[in-house]
Motif scaffolding. Sequence first.
Motif, PDB file in Angstrom:
ATOM      1  N   ALA A  96       0.837  -1.207   0.000  1.00  0.00           N
ATOM      2  CA  ALA A  96       0.000   0.000   0.000  1.00  0.00           C
ATOM      3  C   ALA A  96       0.870   1.254   0.000  1.00  0.00           C
ATOM      4  N   VAL A  97       2.004   1.202   0.682  1.00  0.00           N
ATOM      5  CA  VAL A  97       2.918   2.357   0.687  1.00  0.00           C
ATOM      6  C   VAL A  97       3.328   2.694  -0.747  1.00  0.00           C
ATOM      7  N   ASN A  98       3.777   1.665  -1.484  1.00  0.00           N
ATOM      8  CA  ASN A  98       4.222   1.900  -2.863  1.00  0.00           C
ATOM      9  C   ASN A  98       3.090   2.423  -3.725  1.00  0.00           C
ATOM     10  N   TYR A  99       1.951   1.782  -3.577  1.00  0.00           N
ATOM     11  CA  TYR A  99       0.780   2.107  -4.385  1.00  0.00           C
ATOM     12  C   TYR A  99       0.342   3.554  -4.156  1.00  0.00           C
ATOM     13  N   LEU A 149       3.483  11.433  17.884  1.00  0.00           N
ATOM     14  CA  LEU A 149       3.911  12.725  17.332  1.00  0.00           C
ATOM     15  C   LEU A 149       5.432  12.746  17.138  1.00  0.00           C
ATOM     16  N   ARG A 150       6.130  12.190  18.120  1.00  0.00           N
ATOM     17  CA  ARG A 150       7.599  12.156  18.078  1.00  0.00           C
ATOM     18  C   ARG A 150       8.085  11.427  16.819  1.00  0.00           C
ATOM     19  N   ARG A 151       7.281  10.461  16.358  1.00  0.00           N
ATOM     20  CA  ARG A 151       7.701   9.650  15.208  1.00  0.00           C
ATOM     21  C   ARG A 151       7.277  10.255  13.862  1.00  0.00           C
ATOM     22  N   MET A 152       6.592  11.397  13.905  1.00  0.00           N
ATOM     23  CA  MET A 152       6.158  12.016  12.642  1.00  0.00           C
ATOM     24  C   MET A 152       7.315  12.781  11.993  1.00  0.00           C
ATOM     25  N   PRO A 153       7.344  12.793  10.642  1.00  0.00           N
ATOM     26  CA  PRO A 153       8.437  13.510   9.958  1.00  0.00           C
ATOM     27  C   PRO A 153       8.199  15.018  10.000  1.00  0.00           C
ATOM     28  N   GLY A 154       8.732  15.645  11.057  1.00  0.00           N
ATOM     29  CA  GLY A 154       8.442  17.061  11.321  1.00  0.00           C
ATOM     30  C   GLY A 154       8.851  17.992  10.194  1.00  0.00           C
ATOM     31  N   SER A 169       4.702   4.353  11.095  1.00  0.00           N
ATOM     32  CA  SER A 169       5.669   3.919  10.075  1.00  0.00           C
ATOM     33  C   SER A 169       5.062   4.048   8.685  1.00  0.00           C
ATOM     34  N   PHE A 170       3.781   3.710   8.573  1.00  0.00           N
ATOM     35  CA  PHE A 170       3.096   3.785   7.287  1.00  0.00           C
ATOM     36  C   PHE A 170       3.109   5.216   6.758  1.00  0.00           C
ATOM     37  N   ILE A 171       2.716   6.159   7.610  1.00  0.00           N
ATOM     38  CA  ILE A 171       2.664   7.565   7.192  1.00  0.00           C
ATOM     39  C   ILE A 171       4.047   8.037   6.748  1.00  0.00           C
ATOM     40  N   ALA A 172       5.037   7.759   7.595  1.00  0.00           N
ATOM     41  CA  ALA A 172       6.395   8.232   7.295  1.00  0.00           C
ATOM     42  C   ALA A 172       6.891   7.634   5.976  1.00  0.00           C
TER      43      ALA A 172
END
Lengths: 276, 282
Positions: free
Chosen positions: B119-122, B193-198, B158-161
Amino acid sequence: MNTAPLPFQLFQRAFLASLRDPHRSRAPDGVPTGRWRVYRELLYNKIEASLAACFPNSRALLGPRAWTRLVKAFIAEHRCLGPCYREIPDEFMHYLQARGPGAADPPCLFELAHHEWMELVLMIAEAEAPAEIDPAGDLLANTPVLAPVLSLSCYRFPVRAIAPDRSGWSRWKKRAVEAETVPHFMLGFRNAEDEVRFTELSAVTAQLVQRLIDQDPAQAVTGREILWRLAVDSGPPDPERFVSYGAATLLELRAQGAIVGVRRSPNPSNETLRGT
Amino acid sequence: MNTPCLDGAGLGLRREHLFPLEAAVPPAIDFFEVSPENWLAVGGRLGRAFRTLTERHRFVAHGLALSLGGPAPLDEAFLVRMKRFLDLHGMVLYTEHLSYCSDEGHLYDLFPIPFTPEAVNYVAARIRRTQEILERPIAVENSSYYLQSPDADMDEASFIAAVLDEADCGFHLDVNNVYVNSVNYGYDPEDFLRRMPGQRIVYVHVAGHDREDDDLIIDTHGQAVIDPVWALLESAYRRFGVRPTLLERDFNLPLLDELVREVEHIARLQRRWQPSAWKRSA
């Protein structure tokens, strides 16, 4: 481009199928029922709210049980192609048309729904009046110009009159199509104040409006010519008198806002210029 | 990343507020946001009032119907219409949801994409294609959700990032959605939040919601913003810096004044975390 579905897409399709039609398609394995129900309810409520806002009379005519059944059938059987939430009523009309009359439908349901939908269509249509019109010009000597947002519909039922009486809606639930012999011509338009107006027309006025709708703007046919041709085609004994009655009708349509003015009939020098 | 011509605090525009705003826009509102799907091909009085506002104020478009994660082909004809709309109204930013809303038909709601590497690639490929057609970078928002596919083998953060990285697009951070999902899925919102690509954040949403149960929040945008969500917004500012931020309110609409007070609260928090960037004091 036909490619094999990816594994996650099988889940997506199965999930959406179950949301649309839980009786035919079970939720995919491993989906908690409570959370699935959250989505099903959100979906139903969203669609129902859109339809209830556009079709309040159709909804009342059907009554709560039949209405709920219809909304659920719409969700299950129709594929909405319009991406915008506000297009749901358009999709519903496509659905009703494609489905045809249901055995339990009140015979006037489709026409009532169509009339309610027209109000929304006319309210948000994008067309604007052309700039170069004379609002007060002579309607016989020039080309009458209709309101830019306008529709003419022919119904078997008097859609404006469909309303509950002392016995509620039962009269309209039962009233048969066969009982209706005279067609009802409904003109809807958006006036200069951007308000949607409806007015029922006689058969001959509807013909006149239809000819105005069909006018090719490049032809610059005058109001008198349109009326004269209509008289000749429909054959009243005295065309001259027909034109003078028709002139009064044109004035009335302008007073109501269905005619916004005239496009000036070109003078001879313009004719020459256009000929070159 | 940042978006030129966009800063401060904004308000999601609803039809109900259109005519009061046409008369006067409170100075607290730096920009507006609309769902383009609610205004595409809308004429008449509404369409004209909308056009007047977009001529005078900055607008962000926050899409609903693109179905970035949907199983049917990307609707490129729709994107062409969207591009015309964005250009016509001078939209300074276009964002969409990291979710899907359709297969071959639209369901007008947002559903969670199964968190898998395929799904990430897609999705990333579809975001790139979208940016190509629109000829501008877009930002993608973390969505709220109430269930996850049992096949998911990644966590949401991880999915979002991964999607943002592979698509190389902006991040539209919705702190209310972080809070909603943290309750619905029992995780720590601060840790998330800490894991989001700020560095990818270009735009922030804050909103209210409806609490159904101890472990279920429905993301209605139908209530005032609650304190834990304000705290999360401050936390995002502290971690990543101040970004243009919008108050969403879609249901149970109060009078405009009440919403303006919430917009002012956003501005207060922005001043607290980046006082020098508060342009209106200059």
